[in-house]
Design an enzyme around this catalytic site. Structure first.
Site, PDB file in Angstrom:
ATOM      1  N   PRO A  10       0.788  -1.225   0.000  1.00 40.80           N
ATOM      2  CA  PRO A  10       0.000   0.000   0.000  1.00 40.80           C
ATOM      3  C   PRO A  10       0.821   1.276   0.000  1.00 40.80           C
ATOM      4  CG  PRO A  10      -0.164  -1.146   2.106  1.00 40.80           C
ATOM      5  CD  PRO A  10       0.498  -2.087   1.148  1.00 40.80           C
ATOM      6  N   ASN A  11       0.359   2.189  -0.806  1.00 39.03           N
ATOM      7  CA  ASN A  11       0.869   3.572  -0.918  1.00 39.03           C
ATOM      8  C   ASN A  11       2.198   3.689  -1.653  1.00 39.03           C
ATOM      9  OD1 ASN A  11      -1.342   4.817   0.515  1.00 39.03           O
ATOM     10  ND2 ASN A  11      -0.533   3.827   2.347  1.00 39.03           N
ATOM     11  N   ARG A  18       5.774  12.203  -2.868  1.00 37.95           N
ATOM     12  CA  ARG A  18       5.713  12.823  -1.538  1.00 37.95           C
ATOM     13  C   ARG A  18       6.801  12.206  -0.666  1.00 37.95           C
ATOM     14  NH1 ARG A  18      -0.010  11.514  -1.987  1.00 37.95           N
ATOM     15  NH2 ARG A  18      -0.806  13.084  -3.381  1.00 37.95           N
ATOM     16  N   TYR A  23      11.691   8.556   1.512  1.00 36.65           N
ATOM     17  CA  TYR A  23      11.634   7.500   0.493  1.00 36.65           C
ATOM     18  C   TYR A  23      12.396   7.824  -0.796  1.00 36.65           C
ATOM     19  CZ  TYR A  23       7.951   5.803   3.597  1.00 36.65           C
ATOM     20  OH  TYR A  23       7.257   5.374   4.690  1.00 36.65           O
ATOM     21  N   ASN A  79       8.048  -5.702  -0.448  1.00 35.39           N
ATOM     22  CA  ASN A  79       7.896  -4.497   0.364  1.00 35.39           C
ATOM     23  C   ASN A  79       6.411  -4.387   0.668  1.00 35.39           C
ATOM     24  OD1 ASN A  79       7.745  -2.058   1.620  1.00 35.39           O
ATOM     25  ND2 ASN A  79       9.003  -0.948   0.136  1.00 35.39           N
ATOM     26  N   ALA A  82       2.990  -0.747   5.033  1.00 36.97           N
ATOM     27  CA  ALA A  82       2.506  -0.767   6.420  1.00 36.97           C
ATOM     28  C   ALA A  82       1.897  -2.116   6.812  1.00 36.97           C
ATOM     29  CB  ALA A  82       1.506   0.357   6.635  1.00 36.97           C
ATOM     30  N   HIS A  85       3.686  -4.371   9.368  1.00 35.63           N
ATOM     31  CA  HIS A  85       3.581  -4.188  10.814  1.00 35.63           C
ATOM     32  C   HIS A  85       2.245  -4.660  11.381  1.00 35.63           C
ATOM     33  CE1 HIS A  85       6.925  -1.715   9.646  1.00 35.63           C
ATOM     34  NE2 HIS A  85       6.155  -0.852   9.022  1.00 35.63           N
ATOM     35  N   ASP A  92       1.030 -15.607   7.214  1.00 38.78           N
ATOM     36  CA  ASP A  92       0.459 -16.953   7.032  1.00 38.78           C
ATOM     37  C   ASP A  92       0.540 -17.380   5.563  1.00 38.78           C
ATOM     38  OD1 ASP A  92      -0.150 -17.259   9.699  1.00 38.78           O
ATOM     39  OD2 ASP A  92      -2.296 -16.856   9.469  1.00 38.78           O
ATOM     40  N   GLU A 103      12.256  -9.794   2.650  1.00 35.35           N
ATOM     41  CA  GLU A 103      11.498  -8.607   3.091  1.00 35.35           C
ATOM     42  C   GLU A 103      12.339  -7.367   2.791  1.00 35.35           C
ATOM     43  OE1 GLU A 103      10.628  -8.693   7.290  1.00 35.35           O
ATOM     44  OE2 GLU A 103      10.021  -6.577   7.297  1.00 35.35           O
ATOM     45  N   HIS A 105      12.525  -2.921   2.879  1.00 34.56           N
ATOM     46  CA  HIS A 105      12.012  -1.577   3.179  1.00 34.56           C
ATOM     47  C   HIS A 105      12.999  -0.551   2.656  1.00 34.56           C
ATOM     48  CE1 HIS A 105       8.939  -3.411   5.516  1.00 34.56           C
ATOM     49  NE2 HIS A 105       9.862  -4.149   6.092  1.00 34.56           N
ATOM     50  N   ILE A 106      12.472   0.471   2.052  1.00 36.13           N
ATOM     51  CA  ILE A 106      13.304   1.554   1.517  1.00 36.13           C
ATOM     52  C   ILE A 106      13.960   2.315   2.667  1.00 36.13           C
ATOM     53  CG2 ILE A 106      13.207   3.746   0.245  1.00 36.13           C
ATOM     54  CD1 ILE A 106      10.744   2.458  -1.278  1.00 36.13           C
ATOM     55  N   SER A 107      13.181   2.609   3.681  1.00 39.56           N
ATOM     56  CA  SER A 107      13.681   3.383   4.828  1.00 39.56           C
ATOM     57  C   SER A 107      14.242   2.445   5.899  1.00 39.56           C
ATOM     58  CB  SER A 107      12.538   4.220   5.420  1.00 39.56           C
ATOM     59  OG  SER A 107      11.512   3.372   5.911  1.00 39.56           O
ATOM     60  N   ARG A 112      12.869   4.664  12.916  1.00 38.59           N
ATOM     61  CA  ARG A 112      11.620   5.422  12.823  1.00 38.59           C
ATOM     62  C   ARG A 112      10.716   5.123  14.021  1.00 38.59           C
ATOM     63  NH1 ARG A 112       9.234   4.877   6.964  1.00 38.59           N
ATOM     64  NH2 ARG A 112       8.053   6.701   7.706  1.00 38.59           N
ATOM     65  N   ARG A 116       6.926   0.798  13.711  1.00 40.56           N
ATOM     66  CA  ARG A 116       7.562   0.257  12.500  1.00 40.56           C
ATOM     67  C   ARG A 116       8.672  -0.750  12.830  1.00 40.56           C
ATOM     68  NH1 ARG A 116       5.383   3.580   8.396  1.00 40.56           N
ATOM     69  NH2 ARG A 116       5.021   5.690   9.157  1.00 40.56           N
TER      70      ARG A 116
HETATM   71  O1  CA2 Z   1      10.442   1.932   4.082  1.00 42.22           O
HETATM   72  C1  CA2 Z   1       9.601   1.252   3.462  1.00 42.22           C
HETATM   73  O2  CA2 Z   1       9.807   0.782   2.347  1.00 42.22           O
HETATM   74  C2  CA2 Z   1       8.218   1.028   4.079  1.00 42.22           C
HETATM   75  O3  CA2 Z   1       7.824  -0.306   3.791  1.00 42.22           O
HETATM   76  C3  CA2 Z   1       7.276   2.017   3.420  1.00 42.22           C
HETATM   77  C4  CA2 Z   1       5.875   2.020   4.009  1.00 42.22           C
HETATM   78  C5  CA2 Z   1       5.917   2.125   5.528  1.00 42.22           C
HETATM   79  O4  CA2 Z   1       4.602   1.998   6.060  1.00 42.22           O
HETATM   80  C6  CA2 Z   1       6.825   1.077   6.150  1.00 42.22           C
HETATM   81  O5  CA2 Z   1       6.852   1.273   7.544  1.00 42.22           O
HETATM   82  C7  CA2 Z   1       8.232   1.184   5.600  1.00 42.22           C
HETATM   83  C8  CA2 Z   1       5.060   3.195   3.471  1.00 42.22           C
HETATM   84  C9  CA2 Z   1       4.972   3.275   2.002  1.00 42.22           C
HETATM   85  C10 CA2 Z   1       4.351   4.575   1.632  1.00 42.22           C
HETATM   86  O6  CA2 Z   1       5.112   5.139   0.617  1.00 42.22           O
HETATM   87  C11 CA2 Z   1       4.955   6.462   0.347  1.00 42.22           C
HETATM   88  C12 CA2 Z   1       5.834   6.981  -0.557  1.00 42.22           C
HETATM   89  C13 CA2 Z   1       5.754   8.315  -0.862  1.00 42.22           C
HETATM   90  C14 CA2 Z   1       4.806   9.108  -0.254  1.00 42.22           C
HETATM   91  C15 CA2 Z   1       3.937   8.579   0.653  1.00 42.22           C
HETATM   92  C16 CA2 Z   1       4.013   7.240   0.954  1.00 42.22           C
END
Ligand code: CA2
Length: 154
Positions: A10-11, A18, A23, A79, A82, A85, A92, A103, A105-107, A112, A116
């Site tokens: 998601p997202n 953004r 990110y 990836n 959210a 978490h 499962d 697994e 994650h970009i960040s 954080r 997370r």
């Molecule tokens: O660091 C990551 O890749 C995450 O999986 C990104 C998720 C976050 O919920 C995880 O804790 C860590 C969020 C992805 C949302 O990506 C956006 C990118 C640009 C603007 C807004 C959201």
């Protein structure tokens, strides 16, 4: 030639639009191209997808598990956003499908918010990559290539 299935949750369709401080500036399309090139270096094919829906991600994990069992897929780079978490259902699915998952994650999720730091995916993953920005996708593809190396020699 085996396929690496790269699933984004998601997202992540908002990448590059953004929150660049967290990110980066690359879009999801940039990441798709980066993954295609990284896979080519390792004689792998990239199957790159994104969904905002948990059930769709679960269906794709099942599909990847069946394709891995058939020898067509090396594994999944996930990836889960959210859902990482929160989603016991995704964990499962990975366990049930017996699919190899890295697994990602970009960040650096551990630098954080505390919510997370918890991942339901890590326990069922072959490994975890986080904190390297979008370059982490390329690093995870190299890791996947190394994981399946012994398997391919047999
Ligand atoms: O660091 C990551 O890749 C995450 O999986 C990104 C998720 C976050 O919920 C995880 O804790 C860590 C969020 C992805 C949302 O990506 C956006 C990118 C640009 C603007 C807004 C959201």
């Amino acid at each position: 030639m085996k396929t690496v299935v790269i699933l984004n949750g998601p997202n992540l369709n908002l990448l590059g639009q953004r929150e660049p401080a967290t990110y980066g500036v690359q879009t999801l399309e940039d990441v798709r191209q980066l993954c295609t090139s990284a896979c080519e270096l390792h004689q792998l094919r990239a199957d790159f997808r994104q969904s905002n829906h948990e059930g769709i991600l679960i269906d794709w994990i099942h599909e990847a598990g069946a394709a891995q069992a058939a020898g067509q897929v090396a594994g999944v780079i996930l990836n889960a956003g959210a859902y990482t978490h929160t989603s016991i259902a995704l964990a499962d699915a990975i366990k049930g499908a017996q699919v190899r998952v890295i697994e990602l994650h970009i960040s650096n999720v551990h630098a954080r918010e505390p919510f997370r730091h918890q991942s339901y995916i890590s326990a069922v993953a072959a490994g975890v990559m986080f904190g390297f920005g979008t370059n982490g996708y390329s690093l995870a593809i190299s890791a996947m290539a190394q994981l399946i190396q012994g398997e391919q020699r047999v």
